[in-house]
Motif scaffolding. Sequence first.
Motif, mmCIF file in Angstrom:
data_model
loop_
_atom_site.group_PDB
_atom_site.id
_atom_site.type_symbol
_atom_site.label_atom_id
_atom_site.label_comp_id
_atom_site.label_asym_id
_atom_site.label_seq_id
_atom_site.Cartn_x
_atom_site.Cartn_y
_atom_site.Cartn_z
ATOM 1 N N GLY A 124 0.833 -1.203 0.000
ATOM 2 C CA GLY A 124 0.000 0.000 0.000
ATOM 3 C C GLY A 124 0.863 1.245 0.000
ATOM 4 N N ALA A 125 1.983 1.191 -0.740
ATOM 5 C CA ALA A 125 2.992 2.246 -0.684
ATOM 6 C C ALA A 125 2.638 3.418 -1.588
ATOM 7 N N PRO A 126 2.979 4.630 -1.166
ATOM 8 C CA PRO A 126 2.805 5.802 -2.032
ATOM 9 C C PRO A 126 3.658 5.637 -3.302
ATOM 10 N N THR A 127 3.135 6.035 -4.451
ATOM 11 C CA THR A 127 3.861 5.871 -5.707
ATOM 12 C C THR A 127 5.187 6.628 -5.691
ATOM 13 N N GLU A 128 5.259 7.720 -4.933
ATOM 14 C CA GLU A 128 6.493 8.502 -4.895
ATOM 15 C C GLU A 128 7.636 7.745 -4.222
ATOM 16 N N LEU A 129 7.308 6.647 -3.518
ATOM 17 C CA LEU A 129 8.342 5.866 -2.842
ATOM 18 C C LEU A 129 8.831 4.683 -3.663
ATOM 19 N N LYS A 130 8.401 4.595 -4.919
ATOM 20 C CA LYS A 130 8.748 3.424 -5.730
ATOM 21 C C LYS A 130 10.262 3.209 -5.781
ATOM 22 N N GLU A 131 11.017 4.223 -6.124
ATOM 23 C CA GLU A 131 12.468 4.067 -6.241
ATOM 24 C C GLU A 131 13.109 3.801 -4.883
ATOM 25 N N SER A 135 15.136 0.409 -3.940
ATOM 26 C CA SER A 135 16.537 0.401 -3.509
ATOM 27 C C SER A 135 16.710 -0.220 -2.131
ATOM 28 N N THR A 136 15.640 -0.260 -1.358
ATOM 29 C CA THR A 136 15.690 -0.817 -0.004
ATOM 30 C C THR A 136 15.465 -2.327 -0.004
ATOM 31 N N LEU A 137 14.736 -2.821 -0.982
ATOM 32 C CA LEU A 137 14.426 -4.248 -1.073
ATOM 33 C C LEU A 137 15.696 -5.086 -1.194
ATOM 34 N N PRO A 138 15.671 -6.312 -0.673
ATOM 35 C CA PRO A 138 16.749 -7.245 -0.992
ATOM 36 C C PRO A 138 16.866 -7.375 -2.510
ATOM 37 N N GLN A 139 18.065 -7.559 -3.018
ATOM 38 C CA GLN A 139 18.300 -7.568 -4.459
ATOM 39 C C GLN A 139 17.409 -8.562 -5.188
ATOM 40 N N GLU A 140 17.100 -9.683 -4.551
ATOM 41 C CA GLU A 140 16.297 -10.703 -5.231
ATOM 42 C C GLU A 140 14.878 -10.239 -5.523
ATOM 43 N N PHE A 141 14.410 -9.166 -4.830
ATOM 44 C CA PHE A 141 13.050 -8.681 -5.042
ATOM 45 C C PHE A 141 13.019 -7.307 -5.709
ATOM 46 N N ALA A 142 14.163 -6.820 -6.151
ATOM 47 C CA ALA A 142 14.232 -5.476 -6.715
ATOM 48 C C ALA A 142 13.354 -5.314 -7.955
ATOM 49 N N GLU A 143 13.098 -6.414 -8.671
ATOM 50 C CA GLU A 143 12.224 -6.370 -9.846
ATOM 51 C C GLU A 143 10.904 -7.076 -9.588
ATOM 52 N N ARG A 164 8.187 -8.324 7.563
ATOM 53 C CA ARG A 164 7.857 -8.379 8.988
ATOM 54 C C ARG A 164 9.038 -8.026 9.882
ATOM 55 N N HIS A 165 10.238 -8.442 9.484
ATOM 56 C CA HIS A 165 11.387 -8.284 10.379
ATOM 57 C C HIS A 165 12.314 -7.134 9.997
ATOM 58 N N GLU A 166 12.126 -6.553 8.833
ATOM 59 C CA GLU A 166 12.962 -5.424 8.418
ATOM 60 C C GLU A 166 12.111 -4.177 8.202
ATOM 61 N N LEU A 167 11.274 -4.194 7.184
ATOM 62 C CA LEU A 167 10.512 -3.002 6.835
ATOM 63 C C LEU A 167 9.644 -2.505 7.985
ATOM 64 N N LEU A 168 8.892 -3.405 8.614
ATOM 65 C CA LEU A 168 7.948 -2.996 9.654
ATOM 66 C C LEU A 168 8.603 -2.775 11.012
ATOM 67 N N GLU A 169 9.826 -3.248 11.175
ATOM 68 C CA GLU A 169 10.501 -3.124 12.466
ATOM 69 C C GLU A 169 11.530 -2.002 12.498
ATOM 70 N N THR A 170 11.921 -1.496 11.346
ATOM 71 C CA THR A 170 13.002 -0.515 11.277
ATOM 72 C C THR A 170 12.451 0.859 10.939
ATOM 73 N N PRO A 171 12.563 1.837 11.831
ATOM 74 C CA PRO A 171 12.013 3.173 11.555
ATOM 75 C C PRO A 171 12.746 3.856 10.412
ATOM 76 N N SER A 292 24.685 3.664 13.151
ATOM 77 C CA SER A 292 23.855 4.327 12.156
ATOM 78 C C SER A 292 23.410 3.308 11.122
ATOM 79 N N ARG A 293 22.149 3.405 10.712
ATOM 80 C CA ARG A 293 21.615 2.493 9.705
ATOM 81 C C ARG A 293 21.814 3.077 8.308
ATOM 82 N N ALA A 294 21.360 2.330 7.316
ATOM 83 C CA ALA A 294 21.449 2.788 5.931
ATOM 84 C C ALA A 294 20.635 4.056 5.744
ATOM 85 N N ALA A 295 20.890 4.756 4.638
ATOM 86 C CA ALA A 295 20.297 6.073 4.421
ATOM 87 C C ALA A 295 18.777 6.057 4.374
#
Length: 306
Positions: A124-131, A135-143, A164-171, A292-295
């Motif tokens: 349910g992501a905003p279209t402006e966050l597509k890129e 870039s945040t996805l694991p490489q295997e899911f980038a496409e 569940r363990h990365e996207l939803l847990e990491t601010p 510090s985490r990734a950008a």
Amino acid sequence: MTTLGPMEAASELLGGPNGEGQIPSNPDLALVDWYLHTDEYSGDGPSIEGILRDTFKTLPIYAFSGQYGNPEFKREQKRGEHRFALITSPDRLDDDDLIQDIQDYQQIRSKEGEGIDGILELLGAPTELKEKIQSTLPQEFAEGLPAEDEGDSDSSLRFARWVRHELLETPGLLWDDVWTATKVGIKKHQFAEYSSKLSGAKYTGIFSHRNHLWWRVKVRDEIYRLADDQNHSVDRLWKSGPDLLDVSESDRSTCEIDSCDKPHPPQTVAAGSPSQKPEFQVHYNCSNIEQSRAASYEDLRVLVEL
């Protein structure tokens, strides 16, 4: 729902003589007791998980134990963290949550082969966050999620784990209530009184029933929308948020470090120790950056003092 003891399950899954065909041919989800508590079976929950996984490649398997949270069990569960989709305590196995989990896993599988747009729809992501998401996805899911005929049978489970363990847990892309309250200048315990004014920013994607989260960019958009409605400009969210949300003076956030005398609201959230979840509203200069985490994500700060 089918309930089986470990000997019954193992016998049926391994094709033994005592199998009675009680396990569905295409089960939705499996719940496994970590310790099993039986004298008949010498193995434990992880051993049953291995037998189940050999038969059902895409099956979400949850482990539970009454010992969950105990120091000894915390050491035990490390060997199962990448095998079970969820490890929890029995009292947290809510029927409604499990049904919704099953539906979300089915949603994930339905998007296999649809490319990155399928993933954005799942979140349910905003279209402006597509890129940014790509870039945040694991490489295997980038496409996108691989199609079923590409031979990667458990990619949907790996994607669910990342969500569940990365996207939803990491601010960062998403904020929980404490982060959101801090960023708009509200005390964390009073945030619920004002959160409805930011309802357009809520995360409603897969597994949202287990998490109360907000899209960072949508929080910003909601604040700017309120500013337009009220003919105001926006400085910083934490500066302008309280006025735009009509937050009472007593509900406006203050730094939780006792020695702090800065008059302006805190701008970030810090943890009590590196192993704890960030939950203290603090100023940048009142906390120490331990790592510090990734950008794409927020910096993790740990308090030096309260």
